[in-house]
Design an enzyme around this catalytic site. Structure first.
Site, PDB file in Angstrom:
ATOM      1  N   ASP A 287       0.864  -1.174   0.000  1.00 57.46           N
ATOM      2  CA  ASP A 287       0.000   0.000   0.000  1.00 57.46           C
ATOM      3  C   ASP A 287       0.909   1.234   0.000  1.00 57.46           C
ATOM      4  OD1 ASP A 287      -2.162   1.682  -0.040  1.00 57.46           O
ATOM      5  OD2 ASP A 287      -3.234   0.704   1.596  1.00 57.46           O
TER       6      ASP A 287
HETATM    7  C1  BGC Z   1      -5.080   3.173   0.184  1.00 54.91           C
HETATM    8  C2  BGC Z   1      -5.231   2.161  -0.931  1.00 54.91           C
HETATM    9  C3  BGC Z   1      -5.130   2.852  -2.265  1.00 54.91           C
HETATM   10  C4  BGC Z   1      -3.783   3.557  -2.328  1.00 54.91           C
HETATM   11  C5  BGC Z   1      -3.519   4.230  -3.670  1.00 54.91           C
HETATM   12  C6  BGC Z   1      -3.851   4.050   0.009  1.00 54.91           C
HETATM   13  O1  BGC Z   1      -3.863   5.120   0.885  1.00 54.91           O
HETATM   14  O2  BGC Z   1      -5.024   2.503   1.418  1.00 54.91           O
HETATM   15  O3  BGC Z   1      -6.449   1.481  -0.785  1.00 54.91           O
HETATM   16  O4  BGC Z   1      -5.297   1.933  -3.300  1.00 54.91           O
HETATM   17  O5  BGC Z   1      -3.748   4.538  -1.320  1.00 54.91           O
HETATM   18  O6  BGC Z   1      -4.280   5.358  -3.843  1.00 54.91           O
END
Ligand code: BGC
Length: 753
Positions: A287
């Protein structure tokens, strides 16, 4: 009782169950030989480059920086997220393919969560439809629209089991049940990917967040998760396994730690389970910054250590942070990580690129007419919104007659942006139809008297009350459309008090004094507790943020063109203080029950110290939720009768059929979600009081009845025992065919060796 343990294979019945709803989205077989050939030509810098996912801010302006282009030429980046201008994506892809030494194409990722330009209900709303085909069609529409603009990889679906409505990301989940979540997750994977990832309108899906993110303590985002391994496997990992079996192209690790080990550096999950037990050969991405966040977790001393822990655990691609780029070469040179381990990561990245056919067709787009926001896409979004709405209360004030005037009050009645809900980057308010727009269209402008009362959901002052009350006085009935603004749920937006924010309750109480039919319509990202106002309103139509077509869908439901048919995909508490709350909990040694319940006001003054007469409940809230999992009303009524089992004893390995007669006893055509639950009475480890195994959504005319039959394979009764073996145990089972998790017709069978 005699217990017979029988280990079973970890495959299965899930794939089977899921296949009842949708065919597995099998990825195209990539050429492993081509991967090996390419790998053999790559320098270590180019290999590490493939593991880098670079971000652009989703609001980035100005031309592409030269330095960014150079990293692509140098083969130092494998994927981008949030490059939103299609011509920039085209240019970066052209550079990668034509100007980098090996011409390896790029992945372009984006959070396409519940729609791209045409916005569907938030995932919790889709789950409330109990119609996985609607989630699949939403994902298909999203993929068609997003691939048209060059996105080839989405960070969805989120399949975290969510048992705590305070957690903001419950909005992005399919709720609390592992079977419901598995089936909806697979439906979305299939919608995004189709059966063949090389299809130009297919988009690689991401099963996220692996794992246990929904179990964060106290519902506070990013918090610690403590999950016993059996529970981890039987509940939290189940949807990921189903998605892996369905060919999901990638998975994303979660921010949280699980039992002391952050997901991004978790060997048990990433190596033993994913690659070992499941033989998963897709790509695993971190993530956003979750690699460097292992430092704050106290799992890595510094960036270099974080890179080692993530790579050693088998994390293929690092999102946004740059520890792999900075340190992997050094770590390998020092002999702390084998180059073969890096090769494995790169193989998984390249495999996905082959599966997407990017080497042959890096831009992938077919020249065609745009279908973005087409009438067909909007119609599908409307259908999903219609089927997702849940009627929680109705004192005969719904459906409302077309005749007469309506006072339309409330902060979400004409809030085109808010109705889209969380995680929307590409949807725009101007494309949406609000409840005000739709009711004016249906009833005529002169019959809809609009006064928002509160400009947005959190307004604390009462400045707009006078105008709202004046509007209500002029009308025959009042429709109050409130709830939460989009930004009050989603990532980092947990709430402790999950009632209507701001002065909404105060305004509703004022409106109730007018003694006119008062209908409450809510749009929100989570269950909203209504203990303070439920008795003031005549009806409650609840919608998890329904998206672009909220207005037309809600208008059709209010006017009775369609009967509400959504059912709760989560248990609905009386107060946030009851969370975590979920129907498939364990019993205690002193299970709560109505007979023994002693409320706070029933205790005599200066009562003698005693726990007798009390069990597992709150003195002030009792033990029941406001509404159970699976609950929802319609404009009709249904009866359940004549439960039949085709046998009372089943052999392990066999199956049993259970049926009941469901009748529409009301006056309107309506749909019922007939739910099938079981309980394993005694286990090697304790089992939940009920577990959903299947359901059928049926539509019946007034007076019509139908026999609904469920077949249960005994493999569906498996769980992890104390020794962490997946077993089916002989013994006694209860089953229910039911309208929700707290009622229904109860039967019993015995499972024998
Ligand atoms: C979130 C993810 C997301 C990623 C990219 C993160 O803060 O937890 O679910 O896909 O950002 O935007």
């Amino acid at each position: 009782m005699r217990l017979i343990f029988r280990p079973i294979k970890r495959t299965f019945f899930y794939a089977f169950l899921v296949s009842l709803f949708c065919l597995p989205a099998l990825a195209a077989t990539p050429s492993e030989a081509k991967i090996e050939q390419l790998l053999s030509k790559m320098t270590i810098t180019e290999k590490i480059g493939q593991t880098n996912l670079r971000g652009r801010s989703s609001r980035a302006t100005g031309p592409l920086p030269e330095a960014l282009k150079q990293t692509v030429i140098d083969g130092k980046v494998g994927a981008f997220l949030n490059v939103m201008k299609p011509h920039e994506r085209d240019e970066l892809q052209r550079i990668a393919v034509e100007e980098s030494r090996l011409g390896i194409p790029l992945l372009f990722g984006r959070d396409v969560i519940h729609g791209f330009k045409t916005i569907f209900p938030i995932p919790l709303g889709l789950a409330a439809s109990w119609q996985p085909e609607l989630a699949e069609s939403g994902a298909r529409v999203s993929a068609i629209e997003a691939t048209e603009l060059g996105v080839n990889w989405t960070f969805a679906p989120m399949m975290d089991i969510a048992r705590d409505p305070r957690w903001g990301r419950i909005a992005e989940s399919f709720g609390e049940d592992p079977v419901l979540t598995s089936i909806f997750s697979v439906a979305m994977v299939k919608g995004f990917q189709t059966d063949d990832l090389s299809n130009p309108t297919a988009m690689a899906a991401t099963a996220k967040h692996l794992v246990g993110y929904g179990a964060v303590e106290g519902g506070r985002d990013y918090n610690t998760s403590l999950i016993p391994e059996g529970e981890l496997r039987d509940v939290y990992l189940k949807p990921f396994k189903a998605a892996a079996d369905a060919g999901v192209a990638s998975m994303m690790t979660s921010f949280n730690e699980i039992n002391g080990v952050p997901a991004t550096g978790n060997k048990l999950i990433l190596k033993d389970v994913l690659r070992g037990e499941w033989q998963y050969d897709g790509m695993v991405v971190s993530d956003w910054d979750s690699v460097i966040e292992m430092i704050a977790h106290g799992f890595a001393a510094d960036k270099k250590h974080a890179a080692l822990r993530a790579a050693d655990a088998g994390l293929d691609m690092e999102m946004t942070s740059d520890t792999y780029e900075l340190y992997l070469e050094e770590i390998i040179a020092e002999g702390k990580l084998d180059i073969k381990q890096l090769d494995d990561l790169v193989r998984n990245v390249l495999r996905l690129k082959y599966r997407l056919n990017l080497f042959e067709s890096p831009h992938r787009r077919e020249v065609k007419e745009s279908s973005i926001l087409s009438a067909e896409h909007r119609q599908k979004a409307k259908e999903a919104a219609l089927q997702s709405a849940i009627l929680l209360k109705n004192n005969n004030s719904l459906p409302m007659p077309k005749k007469g005037t309506v006072a339309l009050i409330g902060p979400l009645a004409h809030a085109a942006h808010e109705q889209m809900g969380t995680w929307v980057f590409d949807g725009r308010a101007k494309n949406n139809i609000t409840v005000l727009d739709a009711l004016q269209q249906e009833l005529g402008n002169e019959n809809v008297i609009f006064a928002e009362g509160l400009a947005y959901s959190r307004v604390m002052n009462h400045d707009g009350f006078t105008a709202a009350i004046a509007a209500a006085k002029k009308a025959d009935r009042i429709v109050f459309v409130g709830g939460e603004e989009a930004i009050l749920s989603g990532e980092a937006h947990s709430r402790a008090d999950i009632s209507l924010p701001g002065s909404q309750e105060a305004l509703i109480k004022e409106l109730a004094k007018l003694n006119k039919p008062l209908i409450l319509v809510i749009m929100a990202g989570r269950p909203i507790t209504m203990g303070n106002i439920i008795d003031y309103v005549d009806a409650v139509l609840f919608n998890f943020h329904p998206g672009t077509m909220a207005g037309p869908a809600i208008s059709d439901l209010l006017l009775g063109k369609v009967s509400p048919s959504g059912r709760l995909p989560v248990t609905w508490p009386k107060s946030g203080a009851q969370a975590p709350i979920y129907y498939n909990h364990k019993n205690t040694g002193r299970p709560a029950n109505d007979k023994d319940f002693v409320g706070i006001n029933d205790i005599p003054v200066q009562a003698w110290q005693s726990s007798l007469g009390n069990d597992s409940h709150y003195l002030d809230l009792g033990f029941r939720p406001a509404y159970p999992f699976g609950y929802g009303l319609t404009y009709s009524q249904f009866s359940y009768a004549d439960l039949k089992l085709d046998q009372s004893q089943i052999k392990i390995g066999g199956s049993i059929k259970a049926s009941a007669i469901i009748k529409n006893t009301g006056k309107r055509e309506a749909s019922e979600v007939v739910q099938f639950y079981i309980q394993d009475v005694v286990g090697d480890v304790t089992r939940p009081v009920r577990e959903l195994k299947n359901w059928q959504k049926i539509t019946l005319k007034p007076g019509e009845s139908r026999t609904v039959t469920f077949e249960l394979q005994t493999d569906e009764l498996s769980f992890h025992n104390i020794a962490m073996q997946e077993v089916v145990e002989a013994g006694d089972f209860n089953l229910w065919i039911a309208p929700n998790a707290d009622s229904g017709l109860k039967g019993h069978f015995e499972l024998i060796e």
